[in-house]
Motif scaffolding. Sequence first.
Motif, PDB file in Angstrom:
ATOM      1  N   GLY A   1       4.119   2.756  -5.425  1.00 18.41           N
ATOM      2  CA  GLY A   1       5.118   2.908  -6.485  1.00 18.41           C
ATOM      3  C   GLY A   1       5.965   4.145  -6.262  1.00 18.41           C
ATOM      4  O   GLY A   1       7.171   4.146  -6.481  1.00 18.41           O
ATOM      5  N   SER A   2       5.329   5.222  -5.796  1.00 15.92           N
ATOM      6  CA  SER A   2       6.078   6.440  -5.506  1.00 15.92           C
ATOM      7  C   SER A   2       7.027   6.226  -4.337  1.00 15.92           C
ATOM      8  O   SER A   2       8.193   6.623  -4.368  1.00 15.92           O
ATOM      9  CB  SER A   2       5.119   7.581  -5.172  1.00 15.92           C
ATOM     10  N   ALA A   3       6.513   5.565  -3.307  1.00 16.84           N
ATOM     11  CA  ALA A   3       7.316   5.375  -2.099  1.00 16.84           C
ATOM     12  C   ALA A   3       8.482   4.421  -2.360  1.00 16.84           C
ATOM     13  O   ALA A   3       9.624   4.689  -1.977  1.00 16.84           O
ATOM     14  CB  ALA A   3       6.431   4.850  -0.969  1.00 16.84           C
ATOM     15  N   VAL A   4       8.192   3.308  -3.013  1.00 14.93           N
ATOM     16  CA  VAL A   4       9.240   2.319  -3.262  1.00 14.93           C
ATOM     17  C   VAL A   4      10.100   2.795  -4.416  1.00 14.93           C
ATOM     18  O   VAL A   4       9.607   3.039  -5.507  1.00 14.93           O
ATOM     19  CB  VAL A   4       8.620   0.957  -3.641  1.00 14.93           C
ATOM     20  N   GLY A   5      11.376   2.950  -4.155  1.00 14.12           N
ATOM     21  CA  GLY A   5      12.232   3.437  -5.237  1.00 14.12           C
ATOM     22  C   GLY A   5      13.680   3.304  -4.847  1.00 14.12           C
ATOM     23  O   GLY A   5      14.055   2.431  -4.048  1.00 14.12           O
ATOM     24  N   LEU A   6      14.488   4.192  -5.374  1.00 14.74           N
ATOM     25  CA  LEU A   6      15.916   4.163  -5.062  1.00 14.74           C
ATOM     26  C   LEU A   6      16.132   4.312  -3.568  1.00 14.74           C
ATOM     27  O   LEU A   6      17.131   3.853  -3.028  1.00 14.74           O
ATOM     28  CB  LEU A   6      16.616   5.290  -5.811  1.00 14.74           C
ATOM     29  N   GLY A   7      15.202   4.974  -2.910  1.00 13.64           N
ATOM     30  CA  GLY A   7      15.290   5.124  -1.457  1.00 13.64           C
ATOM     31  C   GLY A   7      15.349   3.777  -0.759  1.00 13.64           C
ATOM     32  O   GLY A   7      16.094   3.596   0.208  1.00 13.64           O
ATOM     33  N   ASN A   8      14.589   2.805  -1.244  1.00  7.98           N
ATOM     34  CA  ASN A   8      14.564   1.497  -0.596  1.00  7.98           C
ATOM     35  C   ASN A   8      15.770   0.656  -0.968  1.00  7.98           C
ATOM     36  O   ASN A   8      16.294  -0.098  -0.160  1.00  7.98           O
ATOM     37  CB  ASN A   8      13.320   0.712  -1.016  1.00  7.98           C
TER      38      ASN A   8
ATOM     39  N   PHE B   1      18.463  15.056  -9.150  1.00  9.66           N
ATOM     40  CA  PHE B   1      19.519  14.054  -8.946  1.00  9.66           C
ATOM     41  C   PHE B   1      18.991  12.633  -9.135  1.00  9.66           C
ATOM     42  O   PHE B   1      19.700  11.734  -9.580  1.00  9.66           O
ATOM     43  CB  PHE B   1      20.195  14.214  -7.572  1.00  9.66           C
ATOM     44  N   TYR B   2      17.694  12.457  -8.828  1.00  4.69           N
ATOM     45  CA  TYR B   2      17.093  11.116  -8.903  1.00  4.69           C
ATOM     46  C   TYR B   2      17.176  10.563 -10.324  1.00  4.69           C
ATOM     47  O   TYR B   2      17.440   9.391 -10.554  1.00  4.69           O
ATOM     48  CB  TYR B   2      15.638  11.234  -8.479  1.00  4.69           C
ATOM     49  N   SER B   3      16.957  11.456 -11.270  1.00  8.63           N
ATOM     50  CA  SER B   3      16.956  11.038 -12.661  1.00  8.63           C
ATOM     51  C   SER B   3      18.360  10.632 -13.114  1.00  8.63           C
ATOM     52  O   SER B   3      18.511   9.765 -13.979  1.00  8.63           O
ATOM     53  CB  SER B   3      16.416  12.195 -13.503  1.00  8.63           C
TER      54      SER B   3
ATOM     55  N   LEU C   1      11.313  10.185   5.675  1.00 10.71           N
ATOM     56  CA  LEU C   1      10.558  11.108   4.821  1.00 10.71           C
ATOM     57  C   LEU C   1      10.818  10.793   3.357  1.00 10.71           C
ATOM     58  O   LEU C   1       9.904  10.752   2.530  1.00 10.71           O
ATOM     59  CB  LEU C   1      10.952  12.564   5.082  1.00 10.71           C
ATOM     60  N   PHE C   2      12.094  10.588   3.030  1.00 11.79           N
ATOM     61  CA  PHE C   2      12.456  10.332   1.644  1.00 11.79           C
ATOM     62  C   PHE C   2      11.735   9.089   1.117  1.00 11.79           C
ATOM     63  O   PHE C   2      11.146   9.103   0.046  1.00 11.79           O
ATOM     64  CB  PHE C   2      13.969  10.150   1.543  1.00 11.79           C
ATOM     65  N   THR C   3      11.772   8.028   1.912  1.00  9.28           N
ATOM     66  CA  THR C   3      11.224   6.768   1.417  1.00  9.28           C
ATOM     67  C   THR C   3       9.708   6.818   1.301  1.00  9.28           C
ATOM     68  O   THR C   3       9.120   6.169   0.449  1.00  9.28           O
ATOM     69  CB  THR C   3      11.670   5.575   2.291  1.00  9.28           C
ATOM     70  N   LEU C   4       9.041   7.611   2.142  1.00  7.55           N
ATOM     71  CA  LEU C   4       7.575   7.692   2.029  1.00  7.55           C
ATOM     72  C   LEU C   4       7.148   8.778   1.041  1.00  7.55           C
ATOM     73  O   LEU C   4       5.964   9.020   0.864  1.00  7.55           O
ATOM     74  CB  LEU C   4       6.952   7.960   3.403  1.00  7.55           C
ATOM     75  N   SER C   5       8.095   9.423   0.403  1.00  9.94           N
ATOM     76  CA  SER C   5       7.798  10.504  -0.556  1.00  9.94           C
ATOM     77  C   SER C   5       6.992  11.631   0.074  1.00  9.94           C
ATOM     78  O   SER C   5       6.090  12.176  -0.564  1.00  9.94           O
ATOM     79  CB  SER C   5       7.013  10.003  -1.767  1.00  9.94           C
ATOM     80  N   VAL C   6       7.256  11.986   1.319  1.00  7.60           N
ATOM     81  CA  VAL C   6       6.515  13.108   1.896  1.00  7.60           C
ATOM     82  C   VAL C   6       7.395  14.352   1.971  1.00  7.60           C
ATOM     83  O   VAL C   6       8.616  14.270   2.058  1.00  7.60           O
ATOM     84  CB  VAL C   6       5.923  12.811   3.298  1.00  7.60           C
ATOM     85  N   GLY C   7       6.746  15.514   1.889  1.00  2.10           N
ATOM     86  CA  GLY C   7       7.459  16.780   1.999  1.00  2.10           C
ATOM     87  C   GLY C   7       7.592  17.510   0.677  1.00  2.10           C
ATOM     88  O   GLY C   7       7.925  18.694   0.657  1.00  2.10           O
ATOM     89  N   ALA C   8       7.329  16.811  -0.437  1.00  2.00           N
ATOM     90  CA  ALA C   8       7.466  17.468  -1.741  1.00  2.00           C
ATOM     91  C   ALA C   8       6.112  17.622  -2.426  1.00  2.00           C
ATOM     92  O   ALA C   8       6.055  18.015  -3.583  1.00  2.00           O
ATOM     93  CB  ALA C   8       8.419  16.684  -2.626  1.00  2.00           C
ATOM     94  N   GLY C   9       5.043  17.285  -1.724  1.00  3.42           N
ATOM     95  CA  GLY C   9       3.717  17.451  -2.316  1.00  3.42           C
ATOM     96  C   GLY C   9       3.290  16.318  -3.231  1.00  3.42           C
ATOM     97  O   GLY C   9       2.247  16.388  -3.875  1.00  3.42           O
ATOM     98  N   VAL C  10       4.107  15.248  -3.288  1.00  6.93           N
ATOM     99  CA  VAL C  10       3.747  14.109  -4.145  1.00  6.93           C
ATOM    100  C   VAL C  10       2.475  13.434  -3.629  1.00  6.93           C
ATOM    101  O   VAL C  10       1.512  13.217  -4.372  1.00  6.93           O
ATOM    102  CB  VAL C  10       4.904  13.086  -4.184  1.00  6.93           C
ATOM    103  N   MET C  11       2.476  13.122  -2.334  1.00  8.92           N
ATOM    104  CA  MET C  11       1.339  12.405  -1.775  1.00  8.92           C
ATOM    105  C   MET C  11       0.104  13.312  -1.724  1.00  8.92           C
ATOM    106  O   MET C  11      -1.023  12.864  -1.860  1.00  8.92           O
ATOM    107  CB  MET C  11       1.692  11.854  -0.393  1.00  8.92           C
TER     108      MET C  11
HETATM  109  N1  PFF Z   1      10.239   7.642  -2.174  1.00  8.25           N
HETATM  110  C1  PFF Z   1      11.165   7.592  -3.266  1.00  8.25           C
HETATM  111  C2  PFF Z   1      12.197   6.532  -2.994  1.00  8.25           C
HETATM  112  O1  PFF Z   1      12.239   5.998  -1.902  1.00  8.25           O
HETATM  113  O2  PFF Z   1      12.986   6.259  -3.867  1.00  8.25           O
HETATM  114  C3  PFF Z   1      11.858   8.890  -3.511  1.00  8.25           C
HETATM  115  C4  PFF Z   1      11.019  10.113  -3.442  1.00  8.25           C
HETATM  116  C5  PFF Z   1       9.920  10.254  -4.246  1.00  8.25           C
HETATM  117  C6  PFF Z   1      11.343  11.111  -2.545  1.00  8.25           C
HETATM  118  C7  PFF Z   1       9.143  11.391  -4.153  1.00  8.25           C
HETATM  119  C8  PFF Z   1      10.583  12.246  -2.451  1.00  8.25           C
HETATM  120  C9  PFF Z   1       9.491  12.372  -3.252  1.00  8.25           C
HETATM  121  F1  PFF Z   1       8.749  13.423  -3.155  1.00  8.25           F
END
Ligand code: PFF
Length: 465
Positions: free
Chosen positions: A18-25, A100-102, A219-229
């Motif tokens: 759910g975190s990975a799949v988002g506006l990025g995809n 910006f995502y919001s 990186l964006f699409t997998l939600s890595v780099g911001a400590g989410v995972m």
């Molecule tokens: N992975 C999310 C997307 O593809 O929309 C966006 C995202 C979530 C980016 C969490 C970075 C993050 F830490």
Amino acid sequence: MTRASWRSRLGFILAAVGSAVGLGNVWRFPWLTAENGGGAFLLLYLLVIVLVGVPGLLGEFVIGRRSNRNPVGAFEQLGGRHWRALGGVALLASVVVLSFYSVVGGWILRYTAGSVTGAYFGAPQQYFAAIDYGFGAVAFHVLFLAITAGVVYAGVDRGIELATKVMVPAIVLLLGGLAAWAATLPGAGAAYGFYLTLDVAYLRANFLDVLAASAGQALFTLSVGAGVMLTYASYLGEDRSLAADGTIIATLNTGIGVLAGLVIFPVLFSLGVAPGSGGPGALFISLAGAFAELPYSRLVGTVFFGVVALAALSSSISIFEVLVAYLVDEHEATRSNATAVVAGLFLVTGSVAAMVPSLFTLLADTIANLALTAGLLGFLLFAGWVLGSKALAEYESGAGPLARLVSVPWLYAVAIVLPLFLAFSLLSGIAAVLGVTLGFELLAAAAVVGVAGCIAIIRGPTAVL
Ligand code: PFF
């Protein structure tokens, strides 16, 4: 107070998907694909996902599960107090992304409602130009933020886990249905051709650009780099195979991204809209405009933007949770207080982004990529050179025979190969911001020196020699 945890393996996997799949995809991936030569981009993107994204994701998992902490607490616990700053980079990246995502999440909510009423059907371009920034955008950003905060407030297992267990299957089903419908459109054949054929000449001519775009997107699409995972893995027990879960997560995420393309490109081609035009507004102008022309437009538009809203929410809650986890772990805040503080923060930063277009673009296009790349670079150097054999042991805990087979190569990748790659993309990103063009060789040399310097600082000069 006992720390929160996932109820089930499926719960963790779906929350991470759910975190990975988002506006990025759905929003970023199709327009980057269109801008970077279709299949050429797709190919590099898939390679970067496998070679950089998945090992990087596992790096975050290892740090999170080993420490059972939020990013700041994790680095302190595993490396000592002076490593807290690295967690601070993760928090900062989270703030950048959600600010910006919001705002985009707000646009999506507005388009979902607008599809029911047909508000944007008459003049899609003018409609988007009228709503993209300003007080209306602030209002919908606040609505999106409020829903996000509500889910996070309900807790890890009762809020995030429950919500994503419903959202992710709904996304797959609805998107699958839309892709089947899109296959019946007149332009579908040409669209698949563009999307799935590899233009080798294009790739050769634009290799570095396409590589940079696909690395940032991976990186964006997998939600890595911001400590989410990292944070999500901190709610895990020792008995799961991180490598197996990470592979499932990345595969589902990529599959859903490709599926989104199978909806979007046929719709655009069926009306003869060039997919490369439109940039970040493409989804809202070309695609929304296309919906208006097609049969069942209200139904299709509502389902599509509804799916995107679900996908965006399941990502925004994950970013929001990083900051809540930090306040709960490090400042002993209650979950409700932490949620209120974080909501207050984004109320301000998101509203500013919704009022100031140039700031929005700067965050979404440039700073987000740089922050995620810098974050992951730091995490991996930490996993490779501070944790070292402990990272290996954590990776192997719960891992099956296949995952163990690649555990040592994984550690080498995390310690050396990926940092070089990330330092290279970081430097080329910074050079692009500064408007200087550095050649491939210069960038590569700077990356090697930079990474060697970091290792020398962490482990002493002898580690590099
Ligand atoms: N992975 C999310 C997307 O593809 O929309 C966006 C995202 C979530 C980016 C969490 C970075 C993050 F830490």
